[in-house]
Structure formats: C-alpha cells, structure tokens
Write a protein that holds these residues in place. Structure first.
Motif, PDB file in Angstrom:
ATOM      1  N   VAL A  31      12.839   3.372  -9.786  1.00 12.87           N
ATOM      2  CA  VAL A  31      11.897   2.447  -9.159  1.00 12.87           C
ATOM      3  C   VAL A  31      11.295   1.560 -10.240  1.00 12.87           C
ATOM      4  N   ALA A  32      11.142   0.291  -9.946  1.00 12.26           N
ATOM      5  CA  ALA A  32      10.445  -0.598 -10.877  1.00 12.26           C
ATOM      6  C   ALA A  32       9.657  -1.623 -10.078  1.00 12.26           C
ATOM      7  N   GLY A  33       8.569  -2.067 -10.680  1.00 13.50           N
ATOM      8  CA  GLY A  33       7.738  -3.081 -10.048  1.00 13.50           C
ATOM      9  C   GLY A  33       7.827  -4.383 -10.819  1.00 13.50           C
ATOM     10  N   GLY A  34       7.682  -5.494 -10.107  1.00 17.08           N
ATOM     11  CA  GLY A  34       7.702  -6.798 -10.763  1.00 17.08           C
ATOM     12  C   GLY A  34       6.626  -7.694 -10.194  1.00 17.08           C
ATOM     13  N   HIS A  35       6.150  -8.586 -11.035  1.00 16.44           N
ATOM     14  CA  HIS A  35       5.051  -9.468 -10.633  1.00 16.44           C
ATOM     15  C   HIS A  35       5.300 -10.847 -11.212  1.00 16.44           C
ATOM     16  N   ASN A  36       5.185 -11.844 -10.378  1.00 14.32           N
ATOM     17  CA  ASN A  36       5.314 -13.223 -10.827  1.00 14.32           C
ATOM     18  C   ASN A  36       3.964 -13.908 -10.645  1.00 14.32           C
ATOM     19  N   PRO A  37       3.137 -13.914 -11.706  1.00 14.14           N
ATOM     20  CA  PRO A  37       1.773 -14.437 -11.564  1.00 14.14           C
ATOM     21  C   PRO A  37       1.730 -15.934 -11.244  1.00 14.14           C
ATOM     22  N   VAL A  43       6.903  -7.468  -6.161  1.00 16.07           N
ATOM     23  CA  VAL A  43       7.932  -6.656  -5.508  1.00 16.07           C
ATOM     24  C   VAL A  43       8.083  -5.313  -6.205  1.00 16.07           C
ATOM     25  N   THR A  44       8.495  -4.343  -5.429  1.00 16.61           N
ATOM     26  CA  THR A  44       8.921  -3.070  -5.968  1.00 16.61           C
ATOM     27  C   THR A  44      10.358  -2.868  -5.505  1.00 16.61           C
ATOM     28  N   VAL A  45      11.216  -2.485  -6.439  1.00 13.84           N
ATOM     29  CA  VAL A  45      12.620  -2.261  -6.112  1.00 13.84           C
ATOM     30  C   VAL A  45      12.920  -0.776  -6.238  1.00 13.84           C
ATOM     31  N   TYR A  46      13.523  -0.230  -5.199  1.00 14.62           N
ATOM     32  CA  TYR A  46      13.880   1.188  -5.144  1.00 14.62           C
ATOM     33  C   TYR A  46      15.392   1.314  -5.187  1.00 14.62           C
TER      34      TYR A  46
END
Ligand code: ZN
Length: 150
Positions: A31-37, A43-46
């Motif tokens: 699992v990883a999370g991403g953020h585009n400020p 988003v979180t990708v599973y």
C-alpha cells in the motif's frame, strides 16, 4: 483527429464518474499513499502482489477528474501484469506525459491510456495524471512483506 479527441474525452469523463476498482482492497500486501498539493489530489493505491505478478489493484482517495480517471485506468492496466511489466508500463506512461510536448504523443503500445496524452499540453495537470502511477510505483517498490521465492 477531432473524433479521436472526443473519444478520449469520453474515456476520461466516464472513468472519472465511475472509477474502476475504487475502494480499499482486502488482502492488499503493498500500500502507498500519494498527494499532489498543486491540485489537492490524494490517492492510496492497494496492491495484491503474489508470486511474480500483480494479482489485483485498487485505489481510493479524492482527486480531480483527471486524477481519478488516470487512477482508474491505471488499476485496469496494471492488473495481471508481472512486476517488471508493471514497472515498465508506469515508466512508459509517465514518459508520455512528461516528454517533449512537440513530439508525437501517441504511443500505440499504451492503447486506451493514450486518452490521457492530451494532458501534457497542460503542465499543471500532468501531476494529476501521474499521481496514481507514481504511487503504484512506490507501492511496488516497498514490499510490506518479506520477499518470498516459491
Ligand atoms: Zn488534480
């Protein structure tokens, strides 16, 4: 080309309204999370990675239409791929979006993903389109379980 543009717009619209594989994935082992400020996309990708391949991919979070559509298309594109193929596809897709805007954008190997090629004309939106892919890349890289050989 206008017809093709319309078709692509429709793909993005449709995927942003009805994202595929949306929601937490039971049994995900990466699992990883991403953020585009710049835009506020999160988003979180599973990933469920077993043996040599990506068995299942889900995402959730809140993003703009381009972010959501791109994440939805990403889940479909990566599902069933081997890890090296998934990584290569992520690179290929992100290269298409960050490449020279005057070079031809279409990459026939990307098929439906070309729907997002037009985004590269709008540099502020490129990160919206690449966010879920870069997040998937991070999830792939960070195995949360020890690597097991069969
Ligand atoms: Zn966005």
């Amino acid at each position: 080309m206008a017809d093709l543009d319309d078709l692509y717009r429709e793909v993005i619209f449709e995927h942003s309204k009805k994202p595929r594989n949306f929601g937490k994935l039971d049994g995900a082992n990466r699992v990883a999370g991403g953020h585009n400020p710049l835009c506020g996309d999160k988003v979180t990708v599973y990933l469920d990675v077993e043996g040599q391949g990506v068995k299942d991919v889900h995402f959730d979070g809140k993003g703009c239409a381009i972010c959501t559509a791109s994440a939805s298309l990403m889940t479909q594109a990566l599902k069933g791929k081997s890890e090296p193929d998934a990584k290569a596809l992520i690179e290929r897709f992100c290269t298409m979006l960050t490449g020279d805007p005057s070079a031809p954008a279409e990459d026939e190997k990307l098929g439906k993903l070309n729907a997002l090629a037009g985004v590269r004309k709008f540099p502020v939106r490129v990160k919206c389109a690449t966010l879920a892919w870069r997040t998937a890349e991070a999830a792939l890289a960070g195995a949360s379980e020890p690597i097991k050989t069969e």
